[in-house]
Design a protein around this motif. Structure first.
Motif, PDB file in Angstrom:
ATOM      1  N   ILE A  69      46.634  59.411  30.824  1.00  0.00           N
ATOM      2  CA  ILE A  69      46.197  58.026  30.944  1.00  0.00           C
ATOM      3  C   ILE A  69      44.672  57.999  31.004  1.00  0.00           C
ATOM      4  N   GLY A  70      44.050  57.155  30.225  1.00  0.00           N
ATOM      5  CA  GLY A  70      42.594  57.040  30.225  1.00  0.00           C
ATOM      6  C   GLY A  70      42.090  56.327  31.472  1.00  0.00           C
ATOM      7  N   VAL A  71      40.866  56.657  31.870  1.00  0.00           N
ATOM      8  CA  VAL A  71      40.254  56.026  33.038  1.00  0.00           C
ATOM      9  C   VAL A  71      38.771  55.792  32.756  1.00  0.00           C
ATOM     10  N   LEU A  72      38.310  54.586  33.048  1.00  0.00           N
ATOM     11  CA  LEU A  72      36.898  54.223  32.968  1.00  0.00           C
ATOM     12  C   LEU A  72      36.532  53.426  34.213  1.00  0.00           C
ATOM     13  N   ALA A  73      35.309  53.577  34.684  1.00  0.00           N
ATOM     14  CA  ALA A  73      34.790  52.731  35.755  1.00  0.00           C
ATOM     15  C   ALA A  73      33.561  52.005  35.224  1.00  0.00           C
ATOM     16  N   ILE A  74      33.384  50.772  35.675  1.00  0.00           N
ATOM     17  CA  ILE A  74      32.278  49.934  35.204  1.00  0.00           C
ATOM     18  C   ILE A  74      31.535  49.360  36.397  1.00  0.00           C
ATOM     19  N   MET A  75      30.212  49.441  36.355  1.00  0.00           N
ATOM     20  CA  MET A  75      29.357  48.850  37.376  1.00  0.00           C
ATOM     21  C   MET A  75      28.687  47.635  36.733  1.00  0.00           C
ATOM     22  N   SER A  76      29.040  46.441  37.216  1.00  0.00           N
ATOM     23  CA  SER A  76      28.541  45.195  36.626  1.00  0.00           C
ATOM     24  C   SER A  76      27.582  44.438  37.527  1.00  0.00           C
ATOM     25  N   ASN A  77      27.288  44.946  38.704  1.00  0.00           N
ATOM     26  CA  ASN A  77      26.395  44.224  39.619  1.00  0.00           C
ATOM     27  C   ASN A  77      24.980  44.106  39.073  1.00  0.00           C
ATOM     28  N   ASP A  78      24.278  43.073  39.511  1.00  0.00           N
ATOM     29  CA  ASP A  78      22.864  42.877  39.205  1.00  0.00           C
ATOM     30  C   ASP A  78      22.071  43.926  39.994  1.00  0.00           C
ATOM     31  N   TYR A  79      21.746  45.029  39.352  1.00  0.00           N
ATOM     32  CA  TYR A  79      21.083  46.117  40.083  1.00  0.00           C
ATOM     33  C   TYR A  79      19.590  45.884  40.271  1.00  0.00           C
ATOM     34  N   ASP A  80      19.032  44.838  39.639  1.00  0.00           N
ATOM     35  CA  ASP A  80      17.650  44.472  39.949  1.00  0.00           C
ATOM     36  C   ASP A  80      17.587  43.881  41.358  1.00  0.00           C
ATOM     37  N   ASP A 106      27.362  47.853  32.881  1.00  0.00           N
ATOM     38  CA  ASP A 106      27.550  46.551  32.238  1.00  0.00           C
ATOM     39  C   ASP A 106      26.329  45.699  32.591  1.00  0.00           C
ATOM     40  N   ALA A 107      25.168  46.068  32.033  1.00  0.00           N
ATOM     41  CA  ALA A 107      23.893  45.470  32.439  1.00  0.00           C
ATOM     42  C   ALA A 107      23.844  43.964  32.233  1.00  0.00           C
ATOM     43  N   ASP A 108      24.428  43.460  31.162  1.00  0.00           N
ATOM     44  CA  ASP A 108      24.382  42.015  30.929  1.00  0.00           C
ATOM     45  C   ASP A 108      25.601  41.300  31.523  1.00  0.00           C
ATOM     46  N   MET A 174      41.045  44.129  47.283  1.00  0.00           N
ATOM     47  CA  MET A 174      40.130  43.361  48.108  1.00  0.00           C
ATOM     48  C   MET A 174      38.781  44.073  48.095  1.00  0.00           C
ATOM     49  N   GLY A 175      37.711  43.307  48.039  1.00  0.00           N
ATOM     50  CA  GLY A 175      36.403  43.925  48.050  1.00  0.00           C
ATOM     51  C   GLY A 175      35.279  42.911  48.040  1.00  0.00           C
ATOM     52  N   CYS A 176      34.076  43.413  47.840  1.00  0.00           N
ATOM     53  CA  CYS A 176      32.879  42.569  47.793  1.00  0.00           C
ATOM     54  C   CYS A 176      32.807  41.861  46.437  1.00  0.00           C
ATOM     55  N   SER A 177      32.271  40.664  46.436  1.00  0.00           N
ATOM     56  CA  SER A 177      32.124  39.933  45.178  1.00  0.00           C
ATOM     57  C   SER A 177      31.151  40.657  44.261  1.00  0.00           C
ATOM     58  N   ILE A 178      31.387  40.514  42.966  1.00  0.00           N
ATOM     59  CA  ILE A 178      30.425  41.042  41.998  1.00  0.00           C
ATOM     60  C   ILE A 178      29.130  40.264  42.168  1.00  0.00           C
ATOM     61  N   LYS A 179      28.019  40.968  42.116  1.00  0.00           N
ATOM     62  CA  LYS A 179      26.705  40.360  42.308  1.00  0.00           C
ATOM     63  C   LYS A 179      26.168  39.906  40.954  1.00  0.00           C
ATOM     64  N   TRP A 180      26.355  38.619  40.666  1.00  0.00           N
ATOM     65  CA  TRP A 180      25.986  38.048  39.373  1.00  0.00           C
ATOM     66  C   TRP A 180      24.489  37.794  39.281  1.00  0.00           C
ATOM     67  N   ARG A 181      23.981  37.885  38.091  1.00  0.00           N
ATOM     68  CA  ARG A 181      22.585  37.557  37.817  1.00  0.00           C
ATOM     69  C   ARG A 181      22.381  36.061  37.900  1.00  0.00           C
TER      70      ARG A 181
END
Length: 181
Positions: A69-80, A106-108, A174-181
């Motif tokens: 089974i394939g596995v990927l993780a994505i970081m989409s938070n506003d890291y600025d 996922d920078a954008d 359950m977790g922290c909200s994604i930090k949107w730009r």
């Protein structure tokens, strides 16, 4: 802000994407989708919920990958705005927790938006046709002792690999909200 994932939208066709890892190597979701499925985990470095499960996620992902089974993780938070989630810190986080899967940027935030990801961790278990079959939690240990945990994500992905369908009963992640730009 604490968030719960919505109920699984069984059969939803997951959008394809191409994202770089923190080293700049591009990964296409289609290249990681196997006939047995693909797990996509939206995570980040600074969330206490992700930190609490990171080692279990790595171990469970290795089990899934060993079973095809394939596995990927994505970081989409506003890291600025949240520098703890910056790409250079992603490398260290992945190494510290022995991630056996690509950890993508996922920078954008377009992939998170197209998946309607809302928190970290947010798990999307796809069957071999790329259809959503699981949107639940990693296990029942939450942030506590995982000694006698039930590996709900592993069990669900095994069902998906065997039948193409996920379990009808799923407990929201359950977790922290994604930090949107």
């Amino acid at each position: 802000m604490l968030r719960d994932t919505p109920l699984c939208d069984f059969g939803w066709a997951a959008p394809a994407f191409e994202l770089p890892d923190a080293h700049g190597k591009l990964h296409r979701s289609a290249d990681h989708l196997t006939s047995k499925g693909l797990l996509i985990a939206f995570i980040c470095n600074h969330c206490p919920y992700v930190i609490a499960i990171a080692e279990r996620l790595a171990a469970d992902a290795q089990i899934l990958q060993d079973e095809g089974i394939g596995v990927l993780a994505i970081m989409s938070n506003d890291y600025d705005s949240y520098p703890a989630d910056a790409p250079d810190r992603m490398i260290a986080f992945a190494e510290t927790h022995n991630f056996p899967f690509p950890y993508l940027i996922d920078a954008d935030q377009s992939v998170a938006r197209s998946y309607d990801a809302i928190c970290t961790p947010d798990f999307f278990g796809l069957n071999g046709a790329g259809q959503l079959q699981y949107r639940g939690r990693l296990d029942d240990a939450r942030m506590g002792d995982a000694t006698n945990r039930t590996p709900e994500l592993v069990n669900a992905m095994r069902d998906i690999a065997a039948t193409g369908q996920g379990p009808q009963d799923q407990v929201a992640s359950m977790g922290c909200s994604i930090k949107w730009r």
